[in-house]
Design an enzyme around this catalytic site. Structure first.
Site, PDB file in Angstrom:
ATOM      1  N   ASP A   1      34.403  50.110  91.866  1.00 32.43           N
ATOM      2  CA  ASP A   1      33.593  51.339  91.809  1.00 32.43           C
ATOM      3  C   ASP A   1      34.410  52.606  92.011  1.00 32.43           C
ATOM      4  O   ASP A   1      34.191  53.618  91.334  1.00 32.43           O
ATOM      5  CB  ASP A   1      32.506  51.306  92.900  1.00 32.43           C
ATOM      6  CG  ASP A   1      31.223  50.652  92.428  1.00 32.43           C
ATOM      7  OD1 ASP A   1      31.056  50.451  91.210  1.00 32.43           O
ATOM      8  OD2 ASP A   1      30.375  50.356  93.290  1.00 32.43           O
TER       9      ASP A   1
ATOM     10  N   ASP B   1      29.840  54.098  82.914  1.00 33.97           N
ATOM     11  CA  ASP B   1      29.677  52.763  83.487  1.00 33.97           C
ATOM     12  C   ASP B   1      29.778  51.685  82.412  1.00 33.97           C
ATOM     13  O   ASP B   1      30.407  50.651  82.638  1.00 33.97           O
ATOM     14  CB  ASP B   1      28.282  52.629  84.123  1.00 33.97           C
ATOM     15  CG  ASP B   1      28.231  53.091  85.573  1.00 33.97           C
ATOM     16  OD1 ASP B   1      29.274  53.390  86.161  1.00 33.97           O
ATOM     17  OD2 ASP B   1      27.111  53.141  86.110  1.00 33.97           O
TER      18      ASP B   1
ATOM     19  N   ARG C   1      22.151  46.068  96.392  1.00 35.07           N
ATOM     20  CA  ARG C   1      21.755  47.412  96.825  1.00 35.07           C
ATOM     21  C   ARG C   1      20.297  47.739  96.534  1.00 35.07           C
ATOM     22  O   ARG C   1      19.720  48.601  97.157  1.00 35.07           O
ATOM     23  CB  ARG C   1      22.657  48.472  96.168  1.00 35.07           C
ATOM     24  CG  ARG C   1      22.461  48.542  94.673  1.00 35.07           C
ATOM     25  CD  ARG C   1      23.440  49.486  94.009  1.00 35.07           C
ATOM     26  NE  ARG C   1      23.196  50.867  94.362  1.00 35.07           N
ATOM     27  CZ  ARG C   1      23.801  51.906  93.769  1.00 35.07           C
ATOM     28  NH1 ARG C   1      24.700  51.692  92.823  1.00 35.07           N
ATOM     29  NH2 ARG C   1      23.533  53.126  94.128  1.00 35.07           N
TER      30      ARG C   1
ATOM     31  N   HIS D   1      33.950  44.375  94.725  1.00 34.46           N
ATOM     32  CA  HIS D   1      33.139  45.325  93.962  1.00 34.46           C
ATOM     33  C   HIS D   1      33.588  46.783  94.161  1.00 34.46           C
ATOM     34  O   HIS D   1      33.762  47.535  93.199  1.00 34.46           O
ATOM     35  CB  HIS D   1      31.669  45.178  94.364  1.00 34.46           C
ATOM     36  CG  HIS D   1      30.752  46.047  93.581  1.00 34.46           C
ATOM     37  ND1 HIS D   1      30.263  45.693  92.344  1.00 34.46           N
ATOM     38  CD2 HIS D   1      30.261  47.288  93.824  1.00 34.46           C
ATOM     39  CE1 HIS D   1      29.503  46.651  91.866  1.00 34.46           C
ATOM     40  NE2 HIS D   1      29.478  47.651  92.753  1.00 34.46           N
TER      41      HIS D   1
ATOM     42  N   HIS E   1      28.604  52.724  97.298  1.00 37.17           N
ATOM     43  CA  HIS E   1      29.119  52.586  95.927  1.00 37.17           C
ATOM     44  C   HIS E   1      29.799  53.841  95.399  1.00 37.17           C
ATOM     45  O   HIS E   1      30.310  53.841  94.282  1.00 37.17           O
ATOM     46  CB  HIS E   1      27.980  52.183  94.974  1.00 37.17           C
ATOM     47  CG  HIS E   1      27.425  50.817  95.261  1.00 37.17           C
ATOM     48  ND1 HIS E   1      27.665  49.730  94.450  1.00 37.17           N
ATOM     49  CD2 HIS E   1      26.671  50.361  96.285  1.00 37.17           C
ATOM     50  CE1 HIS E   1      27.052  48.665  94.955  1.00 37.17           C
ATOM     51  NE2 HIS E   1      26.450  49.019  96.072  1.00 37.17           N
TER      52      HIS E   1
ATOM     53  N   HIS F   1      26.559  59.376  83.376  1.00 39.79           N
ATOM     54  CA  HIS F   1      27.035  58.322  84.275  1.00 39.79           C
ATOM     55  C   HIS F   1      27.000  56.955  83.569  1.00 39.79           C
ATOM     56  O   HIS F   1      27.960  56.189  83.627  1.00 39.79           O
ATOM     57  CB  HIS F   1      26.172  58.292  85.546  1.00 39.79           C
ATOM     58  CG  HIS F   1      26.709  57.406  86.618  1.00 39.79           C
ATOM     59  ND1 HIS F   1      27.394  57.877  87.704  1.00 39.79           N
ATOM     60  CD2 HIS F   1      26.695  56.054  86.744  1.00 39.79           C
ATOM     61  CE1 HIS F   1      27.763  56.861  88.471  1.00 39.79           C
ATOM     62  NE2 HIS F   1      27.350  55.737  87.910  1.00 39.79           N
TER      63      HIS F   1
ATOM     64  N   ASP G   1      25.919  45.293  93.214  1.00 36.77           N
ATOM     65  CA  ASP G   1      25.015  46.183  92.475  1.00 36.77           C
ATOM     66  C   ASP G   1      23.594  45.638  92.374  1.00 36.77           C
ATOM     67  O   ASP G   1      22.668  46.399  92.097  1.00 36.77           O
ATOM     68  CB  ASP G   1      25.560  46.456  91.064  1.00 36.77           C
ATOM     69  CG  ASP G   1      26.513  47.641  91.058  1.00 36.77           C
ATOM     70  OD1 ASP G   1      26.399  48.514  91.936  1.00 36.77           O
ATOM     71  OD2 ASP G   1      27.374  47.687  90.165  1.00 36.77           O
TER      72      ASP G   1
ATOM     73  N   TRP H   1      30.652  50.162  86.925  1.00 37.57           N
ATOM     74  CA  TRP H   1      31.339  50.039  85.658  1.00 37.57           C
ATOM     75  C   TRP H   1      30.457  49.188  84.756  1.00 37.57           C
ATOM     76  O   TRP H   1      30.854  48.767  83.727  1.00 37.57           O
ATOM     77  CB  TRP H   1      32.679  49.348  85.796  1.00 37.57           C
ATOM     78  CG  TRP H   1      33.845  50.181  86.223  1.00 37.57           C
ATOM     79  CD1 TRP H   1      34.550  50.023  87.364  1.00 37.57           C
ATOM     80  CD2 TRP H   1      34.479  51.236  85.515  1.00 37.57           C
ATOM     81  NE1 TRP H   1      35.561  50.924  87.388  1.00 37.57           N
ATOM     82  CE2 TRP H   1      35.545  51.686  86.273  1.00 37.57           C
ATOM     83  CE3 TRP H   1      34.228  51.874  84.285  1.00 37.57           C
ATOM     84  CZ2 TRP H   1      36.379  52.722  85.876  1.00 37.57           C
ATOM     85  CZ3 TRP H   1      35.059  52.910  83.895  1.00 37.57           C
ATOM     86  CH2 TRP H   1      36.116  53.321  84.690  1.00 37.57           C
TER      87      TRP H   1
ATOM     88  N   HIS I   1      31.846  57.964  90.061  1.00 35.69           N
ATOM     89  CA  HIS I   1      31.509  57.464  91.399  1.00 35.69           C
ATOM     90  C   HIS I   1      32.202  58.281  92.467  1.00 35.69           C
ATOM     91  O   HIS I   1      31.988  58.048  93.661  1.00 35.69           O
ATOM     92  CB  HIS I   1      31.852  55.975  91.532  1.00 35.69           C
ATOM     93  CG  HIS I   1      30.799  55.103  90.936  1.00 35.69           C
ATOM     94  ND1 HIS I   1      30.002  54.264  91.662  1.00 35.69           N
ATOM     95  CD2 HIS I   1      30.384  54.999  89.648  1.00 35.69           C
ATOM     96  CE1 HIS I   1      29.144  53.659  90.860  1.00 35.69           C
ATOM     97  NE2 HIS I   1      29.365  54.087  89.628  1.00 35.69           N
TER      98      HIS I   1
ATOM     99  N   HIS J   1      33.315  45.513  86.075  1.00 34.14           N
ATOM    100  CA  HIS J   1      33.675  44.867  87.351  1.00 34.14           C
ATOM    101  C   HIS J   1      34.323  43.505  87.109  1.00 34.14           C
ATOM    102  O   HIS J   1      35.281  43.135  87.790  1.00 34.14           O
ATOM    103  CB  HIS J   1      32.434  44.699  88.226  1.00 34.14           C
ATOM    104  CG  HIS J   1      32.029  45.966  88.915  1.00 34.14           C
ATOM    105  ND1 HIS J   1      32.716  46.465  89.995  1.00 34.14           N
ATOM    106  CD2 HIS J   1      31.041  46.853  88.663  1.00 34.14           C
ATOM    107  CE1 HIS J   1      32.150  47.603  90.391  1.00 34.14           C
ATOM    108  NE2 HIS J   1      31.135  47.859  89.590  1.00 34.14           N
TER     109      HIS J   1
HETATM  110 ZN   LIG Z   1      28.551  49.619  92.418  1.00 32.87          ZN
END
Ligand SMILES: [Zn+2]
Ligand SMILES: *[C@@H]1O[C@H](CO)[C@@H](O)[C@H](O)[C@H]1NC(C)=O
Length: 288
Positions: free
Chosen positions: A141, A174, A69, A137, A81, A170, A66, A22, A147, A27
């Site tokens: 997501d 987000d 990762r 988190h 995610h 996307h 995020d 997001w 997602h 988030h």
């Molecule tokens: Zn994420």
């Protein structure tokens, strides 16, 4: 919520702020909504686990997964995610765990895994702390429609224009659309948007439906609860995100009427996941 594969490339090659799921701001908004609704015993439990007694104890860790990762140590968590719904939007949307949750895991299995790890007393405090950050988190997501969609890498490879800038579908879900609602990407913008949505849940637009958002929530059947959330998000791909097809989103600047149509969906998804996160954390704290 960040983009999966293409995002680092996009972020590196443009002047746009980096988008994470997001986006960090989305988030953080979900986290602030949750902190507005958790029981005080839940707040104490997670403040202690996270080592932060401030009012920002959830928001300040909400986007951590995020960045993790993209580290060498955290690479394994990239598939956590999202869930790659192999459906056919906009004519048909669906999520099936056996078909769509890959061998490396997905957001549904990750919510279940990290929920049980928070409660696993044989783990170290730092492992349980990491599990809490993951849950905070991923409950966010899973509420971002893209997602819960495999098509074109969750819309990452659908090139679009937003307010004259080249980006991808996307990324606008987000970040651009959420930031157009909250007025920015800062922690303060998140907090203020969370206050608006908290009021909508308590006394406004969502008052009559909020109880229904959490009626089936069960941390002992975490995959079932999370799969239901994924199905709701994925349905938005057909009804809103790609309702007019791929050509439409490629050919129109999406900062206009597309964003107007998307705004109530984004507000609802953020409000729902914030309220669900509160009840989820309550159930975890109550189980200790
Ligand atoms: Zn994420
Ligand atoms: C659960 O989390 C641990 C710790 O991050 C990870 O090593 C493991 O692969 C995860 N298991 C599943 C099934 O996702």
């Amino acid at each position: 919520m960040a983009a999966r594969i293409l995002l680092p490339l996009v972020a590196a090659s443009s002047c746009l702020p980096q988008a994470w799921g997001w986006g960090a701001m989305g988030h953080e908004t979900i986290a602030y909504i949750a902190s507005n609704f958790v029981a005080s015993s839940t707040a104490s439990y997670f403040q202690s686990l996270l080592g932060d007694t401030s009012g920002d104890y959830l928001a300040s860790v909400a986007a951590w997964a995020d960045s993790y990762r993209y580290t060498t140590a955290g690479k394994f968590s990239a598939p956590f995610h999202f869930i790659d719904a192999n459906d056919n939007p906009p004519s048909s949307c669906s999520v099936e765990l056996s078909r769509d949750c890959g061998s490396g895991g997905c957001v549904v299995s990750a919510i279940a895994n990290y929920t049980s790890r928070i409660l696993e007393t044989s783990l170290s405090k730092s492992q349980r702390q990491m599990a809490a950050k993951m849950v905070i988190h991923f409950v966010g997501d899973i509420g971002q429609p893209l997602h819960c969609e495999a098509l074109d890498v969750g819309g990452n490879s659908i090139d679009v224009t937003y307010d004259g800038e080249s980006t991808n579908l996307h990324a606008i879900w987000d970040s651009n659309i959420p930031e157009s609602i909250s007025g920015g990407s800062t922690l303060a913008a998140a907090k203020s948007w969370a206050t608006t949505l908290t009021t909508a849940i308590e006394t406004g637009t969502y008052k009559s439906e909020a109880a229904g958002w959490v009626s089936d929530l069960d941390i002992n059947n975490a995959e079932t609860s999370a799969l239901a959330w994924a199905k709701e998000s994925n349905a938005d791909v057909c009804s809103t995100v790609l309702a007019k097809g791929i050509t439409y989103v490629e050919d129109n600047d999406l900062s206009g009427s597309y964003t107007t149509t998307a705004t109530p969906v984004v507000n609802l998804q953020i409000a729902k996941q914030g309220y669900r996160l509160a009840k989820w954390l309550d159930a975890i704290a109550a189980a200790t």
